[in-house]
Structure formats: structure tokens, C-alpha cells
Design a protein around this motif. Structure first.
Motif, PDB file in Angstrom:
ATOM      1  N   LEU A  45      24.282 117.179 126.775  1.00 34.60           N
ATOM      2  CA  LEU A  45      23.980 117.290 125.354  1.00 34.60           C
ATOM      3  C   LEU A  45      25.000 116.519 124.516  1.00 34.60           C
ATOM      4  N   THR A  46      26.265 116.503 124.921  1.00 40.55           N
ATOM      5  CA  THR A  46      27.307 115.768 124.212  1.00 40.55           C
ATOM      6  C   THR A  46      27.022 114.264 124.228  1.00 40.55           C
ATOM      7  N   GLU A  47      26.596 113.756 125.368  1.00 43.05           N
ATOM      8  CA  GLU A  47      26.247 112.327 125.463  1.00 43.05           C
ATOM      9  C   GLU A  47      25.035 112.015 124.589  1.00 43.05           C
ATOM     10  N   ALA A  48      24.080 112.901 124.556  1.00 41.22           N
ATOM     11  CA  ALA A  48      22.894 112.709 123.721  1.00 41.22           C
ATOM     12  C   ALA A  48      23.279 112.657 122.251  1.00 41.22           C
ATOM     13  N   ASP A  49      24.181 113.535 121.831  1.00 41.64           N
ATOM     14  CA  ASP A  49      24.651 113.524 120.441  1.00 41.64           C
ATOM     15  C   ASP A  49      25.350 112.209 120.104  1.00 41.64           C
ATOM     16  N   LYS A  50      26.134 111.682 121.042  1.00 38.44           N
ATOM     17  CA  LYS A  50      26.817 110.403 120.816  1.00 38.44           C
ATOM     18  C   LYS A  50      25.810 109.268 120.669  1.00 38.44           C
ATOM     19  N   VAL A  51      24.802 109.273 121.523  1.00 39.05           N
ATOM     20  CA  VAL A  51      23.763 108.232 121.446  1.00 39.05           C
ATOM     21  C   VAL A  51      23.032 108.315 120.113  1.00 39.05           C
ATOM     22  N   ILE A  52      22.700 109.517 119.699  1.00 42.91           N
ATOM     23  CA  ILE A  52      22.007 109.709 118.418  1.00 42.91           C
ATOM     24  C   ILE A  52      22.881 109.239 117.263  1.00 42.91           C
ATOM     25  N   GLU A  53      24.156 109.539 117.290  1.00 44.09           N
ATOM     26  CA  GLU A  53      25.075 109.103 116.227  1.00 44.09           C
ATOM     27  C   GLU A  53      25.174 107.585 116.183  1.00 44.09           C
ATOM     28  N   GLN A  54      25.257 106.965 117.342  1.00 44.53           N
ATOM     29  CA  GLN A  54      25.306 105.493 117.400  1.00 44.53           C
ATOM     30  C   GLN A  54      24.025 104.890 116.832  1.00 44.53           C
ATOM     31  N   GLN A  55      22.904 105.509 117.130  1.00 40.50           N
ATOM     32  CA  GLN A  55      21.635 105.007 116.604  1.00 40.50           C
ATOM     33  C   GLN A  55      21.567 105.155 115.085  1.00 40.50           C
ATOM     34  N   HIS A  56      22.089 106.246 114.562  1.00 39.08           N
ATOM     35  CA  HIS A  56      22.121 106.429 113.100  1.00 39.08           C
ATOM     36  C   HIS A  56      22.978 105.353 112.445  1.00 39.08           C
ATOM     37  N   ILE A  57      24.134 105.067 113.046  1.00 44.37           N
ATOM     38  CA  ILE A  57      25.015 104.025 112.510  1.00 44.37           C
ATOM     39  C   ILE A  57      24.314 102.674 112.549  1.00 44.37           C
ATOM     40  N   GLN A  58      23.625 102.400 113.659  1.00 46.30           N
ATOM     41  CA  GLN A  58      22.906 101.136 113.782  1.00 46.30           C
ATOM     42  C   GLN A  58      21.787 101.036 112.758  1.00 46.30           C
ATOM     43  N   VAL A  59      21.061 102.102 112.527  1.00 44.05           N
ATOM     44  CA  VAL A  59      19.980 102.108 111.527  1.00 44.05           C
ATOM     45  C   VAL A  59      20.544 101.842 110.130  1.00 44.05           C
ATOM     46  N   GLU A  60      21.666 102.459 109.796  1.00 40.52           N
ATOM     47  CA  GLU A  60      22.288 102.235 108.485  1.00 40.52           C
ATOM     48  C   GLU A  60      22.716 100.787 108.328  1.00 40.52           C
ATOM     49  N   GLU A  61      23.312 100.213 109.371  1.00 38.71           N
ATOM     50  CA  GLU A  61      23.747  98.818 109.314  1.00 38.71           C
ATOM     51  C   GLU A  61      22.551  97.884 109.150  1.00 38.71           C
ATOM     52  N   LEU A  62      21.499  98.122 109.906  1.00 41.25           N
ATOM     53  CA  LEU A  62      20.304  97.281 109.802  1.00 41.25           C
ATOM     54  C   LEU A  62      19.627  97.439 108.446  1.00 41.25           C
ATOM     55  N   THR A  63      19.668  98.631 107.883  1.00 38.09           N
ATOM     56  CA  THR A  63      19.104  98.857 106.550  1.00 38.09           C
ATOM     57  C   THR A  63      19.875  98.061 105.504  1.00 38.09           C
ATOM     58  N   ARG A  64      21.205  98.050 105.608  1.00 36.37           N
ATOM     59  CA  ARG A  64      22.017  97.257 104.673  1.00 36.37           C
ATOM     60  C   ARG A  64      21.712  95.761 104.813  1.00 36.37           C
ATOM     61  N   LYS A  65      21.582  95.286 106.045  1.00 34.61           N
ATOM     62  CA  LYS A  65      21.273  93.874 106.264  1.00 34.61           C
ATOM     63  C   LYS A  65      19.900  93.520 105.694  1.00 34.61           C
TER      64      LYS A  65
END
Length: 82
Positions: free
Chosen positions: A5-25
């Protein structure tokens, strides 16, 4: 596959960061496209617009894009192009 579950949370957090970056771009790219479209519209109005709609050439922000040898089309005795 995610092992815990900890690894899943990390993956989800990374995906959120990536979505925010792509939204800004995307937002930045859309603003750039809007600015360029405005410049193209101004150039087209200056080149093809009626005399009353034409812009002052000194107002063009991108007059360096026009070739040095470019001249406006000649006008007839009625002030019309052609």
C-alpha cells in the motif's frame, strides 16, 4: 505491480505531480498559441484588410518576419488593390 500500500501511495503521488506539471505545460502552450494566433490575425488584417481596417506598420510586433523585398500590392486610381 505494486507490492504494498505504501508503494501504491508513492505511485499515486508521483502521478499527481506529473498531472500538475503537464497541466501547467498545457496552459502555457495554450497561452502561447493564443498570442501567436493574435499576431497572425493582425498580420492578415494589415496585409489584406480594407484601408480603414489596416494597422499602422509601426504597430506590428513581428515586422521582421516580412521579407525585406516585400512591398504592398499596387492600388488603382480608386485606391483599390488590383
Amino acid at each position: 505491480m505494486v507490492a504494498s500500500l505504501t508503494e501504491a501511495d508513492k505511485v499515486i503521488e508521483q502521478q499527481h505531480i506529473q498531472v500538475e506539471e503537464l497541466t501547467r505545460k498545457l496552459h502555457s502552450s495554450l497561452l502561447n498559441i493564443k498570442m501567436l494566433q493574435h499576431q497572425v490575425d493582425q498580420l492578415l488584417r494589415w496585409v489584406y484588410g480594407r484601408r480603414s481596417e489596416k494597422m499602422d506598420p509601426n504597430q506590428l510586433m513581428f515586422d521582421n518576419l516580412l521579407p525585406d523585398h516585400w512591398q504592398p500590392p499596387p492600388k488603382n486610381e480608386y485606391g483599390l488593390i488590383g
